[in-house]
Design an enzyme around this catalytic site. Structure first.
Site, PDB file in Angstrom:
ATOM      1  N   HIS A 171       0.845  -1.201   0.000  1.00  0.00           N
ATOM      2  CA  HIS A 171       0.000   0.000   0.000  1.00  0.00           C
ATOM      3  C   HIS A 171       0.876   1.245   0.000  1.00  0.00           C
ATOM      4  O   HIS A 171       2.072   1.204   0.293  1.00  0.00           O
ATOM      5  CB  HIS A 171      -0.900   0.019   1.241  1.00  0.00           C
ATOM      6  CG  HIS A 171      -0.118   0.084   2.519  1.00  0.00           C
ATOM      7  ND1 HIS A 171       0.519  -1.012   3.051  1.00  0.00           N
ATOM      8  CD2 HIS A 171       0.131   1.125   3.369  1.00  0.00           C
ATOM      9  CE1 HIS A 171       1.132  -0.663   4.168  1.00  0.00           C
ATOM     10  NE2 HIS A 171       0.915   0.623   4.383  1.00  0.00           N
ATOM     11  N   ASP A 180       0.913   5.084   1.852  1.00  0.00           N
ATOM     12  CA  ASP A 180       0.339   5.774   3.003  1.00  0.00           C
ATOM     13  C   ASP A 180      -0.272   7.101   2.574  1.00  0.00           C
ATOM     14  O   ASP A 180       0.219   7.758   1.641  1.00  0.00           O
ATOM     15  CB  ASP A 180       1.423   6.046   4.063  1.00  0.00           C
ATOM     16  CG  ASP A 180       1.937   4.767   4.697  1.00  0.00           C
ATOM     17  OD1 ASP A 180       1.186   3.772   4.712  1.00  0.00           O
ATOM     18  OD2 ASP A 180       3.090   4.771   5.192  1.00  0.00           O
ATOM     19  N   HIS A 186       4.860  -0.046  -0.045  1.00  0.00           N
ATOM     20  CA  HIS A 186       5.488  -0.951   0.923  1.00  0.00           C
ATOM     21  C   HIS A 186       4.451  -1.884   1.529  1.00  0.00           C
ATOM     22  O   HIS A 186       3.239  -1.703   1.386  1.00  0.00           O
ATOM     23  CB  HIS A 186       6.190  -0.155   2.019  1.00  0.00           C
ATOM     24  CG  HIS A 186       5.268   0.750   2.794  1.00  0.00           C
ATOM     25  ND1 HIS A 186       4.799   1.936   2.290  1.00  0.00           N
ATOM     26  CD2 HIS A 186       4.737   0.628   4.049  1.00  0.00           C
ATOM     27  CE1 HIS A 186       4.013   2.528   3.183  1.00  0.00           C
ATOM     28  NE2 HIS A 186       3.945   1.744   4.259  1.00  0.00           N
ATOM     29  N   ARG A 213       3.886  -8.358  17.731  1.00  0.00           N
ATOM     30  CA  ARG A 213       4.701  -7.223  17.322  1.00  0.00           C
ATOM     31  C   ARG A 213       3.869  -5.944  17.430  1.00  0.00           C
ATOM     32  O   ARG A 213       2.686  -5.920  17.056  1.00  0.00           O
ATOM     33  CB  ARG A 213       5.182  -7.414  15.887  1.00  0.00           C
ATOM     34  CG  ARG A 213       6.010  -6.260  15.337  1.00  0.00           C
ATOM     35  CD  ARG A 213       6.323  -6.428  13.863  1.00  0.00           C
ATOM     36  NE  ARG A 213       7.050  -5.279  13.337  1.00  0.00           N
ATOM     37  CZ  ARG A 213       6.927  -4.802  12.106  1.00  0.00           C
ATOM     38  NH1 ARG A 213       6.096  -5.395  11.255  1.00  0.00           N
ATOM     39  NH2 ARG A 213       7.624  -3.756  11.718  1.00  0.00           N
TER      40      ARG A 213
END
Length: 733
Positions: free
Chosen positions: A662, A664, A714, A724
């Site tokens: 995607h 941002d 990314h 995480r």
């Protein structure tokens, strides 16, 4: 030599001595060693010691009367002082040298500002055998005002706190004394002065223009400091005179203390502090077992940020712990966990620990009295070190430094970050509250460095235990119907004539702001970026952040992707724990009512900062710590960090292990790793598809900064085990 030459020489000598021609030049030949300073002091107070230091500085010969006697002469609030006249009368009868010049002055509230030479010269210029100090106010009998002689210029009324004269004349004057010890000495001398026959017989006058004596009561607006070369004087502006002797008579003791911080040479612009290295108590050569025993009183009376850090610093204090006893008072249930943790882990290191918790429902004044009592009743206690919870002692040697100063009560000067608020007052108003002294700003900002006699200290101070067994032996030093506990304590200290000092000789630390401290979160300190920015930075910003530019710590793992340390481990842990404590994670669906439009193209399981009321604080973090890096690494781009989306993302193999490719919705993105690969999770990382470049082992507390649109398509790599966490900001959409 011709007769006219002899007469001319005599005339010239008198003129050079600045003597009026009417003065017998035999008097000019009087040597300074004919002056004897006489004072009555039944005990050696701090004020008396200051008086003697100033006398020694100018080589005055001082005869002290009344040592060890019980004082029965009252105080400055009521007529009294007759005991001084009785003692003086007896002492003068033993003196036979009629050439002696007697200077009789108080000592607890008096400072010499100049030499015997100047004193003698000005006395001779007065052309009288006895000269009294003068006052603007009549006391103690106002009905006698009309009987005072009028003066052409200056003060009309007699002050009994200082007079100078020839021995025979003073003997004749005090011979009339038949009063009681608590009768008024001022009234006695006044009645002699207003009697024309007695005044003429004794040949007495007043120092109406304050050339010899400066009484401060009624004249505070007239007196200022005059800085000369390596010397400081008090100047009377009304009469343009430089008095030799300064007297803080009546309710002007604190103003004298202020002047005494400079006069005669306590502090000058040329030398700085001249007394700061005198009468020290060095600790350097002592064995640990020989160190003074100190009771440290820790007082927690309100919710306060960074309490855990306070105890960490207490532990690091450079002083043998087997010479320390702890008295800890905690009124606040919110801090029970931090106090309990410290005592369980480290309490056994100290010689003794006494703890009072919130369940005892004790007020702060009572607790402080008990802390003093713990030291007072233990004969081996040498000092009490008061340490309120809002104190940030950065200097690990603070306790040693204060002990070595060897002062009755001394505080390290601390301020609130970026403000003039401090832990001392330079002056006190007539009502007993804060007033700013003329030098307050210079002291707080370190433009004048030294050790300063002040009327009020709070939060942190060291006190000699001997005071608690003598002048301050009262069981209750803190309760008052009208004053706060610390104000009541300082008032009692002042009333006992004990001096309090503040030192800015070293950098000691600061005082936290406890205003607006909320306790509704798990880790409330995270919200302190506005109120206590320095403490927030020390706690939560990575220790290497300030070096990233100079030491080139910014790495470039992929094109136009910058990687640098930003958060401490504690910051990462607190953010994660805060979010898990809140617990309202999104479901990871496209429909998201939290955002404008209600639809998210690439959803994550996350919690937005505004959901925990952290959006303002996060924005401030971006402005203070991210924007400078952005402007450095992307030259020509300046950001105000407008951020509609700030959030913490959680990746779990059985929940949301990854994020599909995607762009941002930002000009640039910040991605901060909040935990550690191979410790807390496996897998994970970020891959930039266009460059086929991955950051697969994000370091905890480090930020990835990269462009958001167009160039840096990314994806989030799969988390294969554990959990995480990352903190993300889409900056400047």
């Amino acid at each position: 030599m011709q007769l006219w030459q002899v007469l001319s020489a005599v005339f010239l000598a008198c003129a050079l001595a600045l003597l009026p021609l009417g003065v017998d030049c035999d008097e000019q030949q009087l040597r300074e060693d004919k002056i004897v300073v006489v004072t009555v002091a039944t005990k050696e107070t701090d004020g008396f010691k200051r008086f003697m230091r100033s006398a020694k500085h100018f080589n005055y010969t001082v005869k002290v009367l009344g040592r060890g006697q019980k004082w029965k002469g009252g105080d400055y609030l009521s007529p009294g002082g007759g005991q001084k006249v009785r003692i003086l009368k007896a002492a003068l009868e033993e003196m036979k040298d009629e050439d002696k010049i007697i200077l009789f002055i108080d000592s607890y509230d008096v400072i010499f500002a100049s030499s015997p030479k100047e004193l003698l010269k000005k006395f001779l210029q007065a052309q009288h055998k006895v000269v009294f100090s003068s006052e603007t106010l009549i006391w103690p009998d106002r009905h006698l005002e009309d009987k005072h002689p009028h003066v052409r210029e200056g003060n009309r009324f007699l002050g009994s706190g200082g007079f100078i004269g020839y021995l025979p004349n003073i003997k004749r004057m005090v011979a009339e004394w038949t009063g009681e010890d608590d009768d008024s000495d001022q009234l006695f001398f006044t009645k002699i002065y207003i009697n024309p026959e007695k005044r003429k017989s004794i040949n007495m006058t007043l120092d109406s223009k304050c050339r010899l004596f400066q009484n401060l009561h009624g004249a505070l607006d007239e007196v200022v400091l005059k800085f000369e070369d390596r010397h400081v004087r008090a100047r009377n502006l009304l009469y343009d005179t430089l008095p030799v002797i300064i007297h803080g008579n009546g309710p002007t003791k604190l103003q004298l203390n202020y002047l005494g911080n400079y006069i005669p040479n306590t502090w000058t612009f040329e030398t700085g502090c001249t007394l700061c290295q005198e009468d020290l108590r060095p600790l350097g050569n002592l064995k640990e077992s020989e160190y003074p025993l100190v009771v440290i009183g820790v007082f927690i009376q309100q919710p306060t940020p960074f309490v855990t850090v306070f105890f960490e610093r207490l532990l690091k204090l450079q002083y043998p712990k087997n010479r320390l006893k702890l008295f800890i008072f905690n009124k606040e249930p919110h801090h029970e966990r931090e106090v309990s943790s410290f005592l369980q882990e480290h309490g056994s290191l100290y010689l003794d620990v006494k703890f009072i918790g919130p369940e005892e429902e004790m007020d702060g004044a009572t607790a402080r009295n008990l802390g003093f009592d713990m030291c007072r009743k233990q004969k081996d206690c040498d000092y009490f070190f008061n340490l309120d919870i809002e104190v940030v002692l950065k200097n690990e040697n603070t306790l040693k430094i204060l002990i070595e100063q060897n002062l009755p009560i001394v505080a390290p000067l601390l301020t609130r970050s970026g403000r003039l608020w401090s832990n001392f007052w330079g002056a006190i108003s007539a009502e007993g509250y804060y007033a700013r002294s003329e030098d307050y700003v210079e002291l707080v900002q370190g433009r004048r460095v030294g050790i300063w006699n002040v009327p009020y200290v709070t939060s942190v101070y060291l006190m000699k235990a001997g005071l608690l067994r003598s002048e301050l032996s009262d069981d209750d030093l803190f309760h008052s119907h009208s004053l706060d506990a610390d104000m009541a304590f300082c008032e009692r200290v002042r009333n006992k004539g004990v001096f309090m000092y503040v030192s800015n000789m070293d950098t000691f630390g600061r005082i936290l702001s406890t205003e607006n401290y909320q306790t509704s979160h798990l880790h409330n300190d995270l919200w302190q970026i506005f109120e206590n920015p320095e403490d927030w930075q020390e706690r939560y910003i990575h220790e290497n952040y300030t070096h990233i530019m100079k030491d080139k710590l910014i790495e470039t793992p992929c094109p136009d992707v910058y990687w640098f340390p930003i958060f401490s481990d504690i910051a990462c842990n607190h953010l994660v724990e805060e979010m898990e404590h809140f617990g309202k994670w999104s479901g990871g669906a496209n429909v998201d009512t939290r955002i404008q439009g209600g639809y998210e193209n690439v959803p994550t399981i996350d919690i937005h900062m505004n959901q925990v009321n952290y959006d303002k604080e996060w924005h401030q973090f971006l402005l203070e710590y991210i924007a400078p890096v952005t402007e450095k690494m992307y030259p020509g781009y300046y950001t105000k960090c407008t951020t509609p989306l700030n959030f913490v993302v959680r990746y779990k193999p059985d929940e949301q292990p990854l994020l599909e490719p995607h762009h941002d919705a930002s000009t640039f993105t910040i991605n901060i790793a909040l935990n550690s690969k191979d410790v807390d999770y496996q897998g994970g990382g970020c891959r930039f598809l266009r460059y086929d470049c991955s950051v697969e082992a994000p370091r905890k507390g480090w930020a990835l900064m990269h462009p958001g649109r167009l160039t840096h398509y990314h994806e989030g790599l799969p988390t294969t085990a554990g959990v995480r966490y990352i903190a993300v900001s889409f900056v400047d959409p």
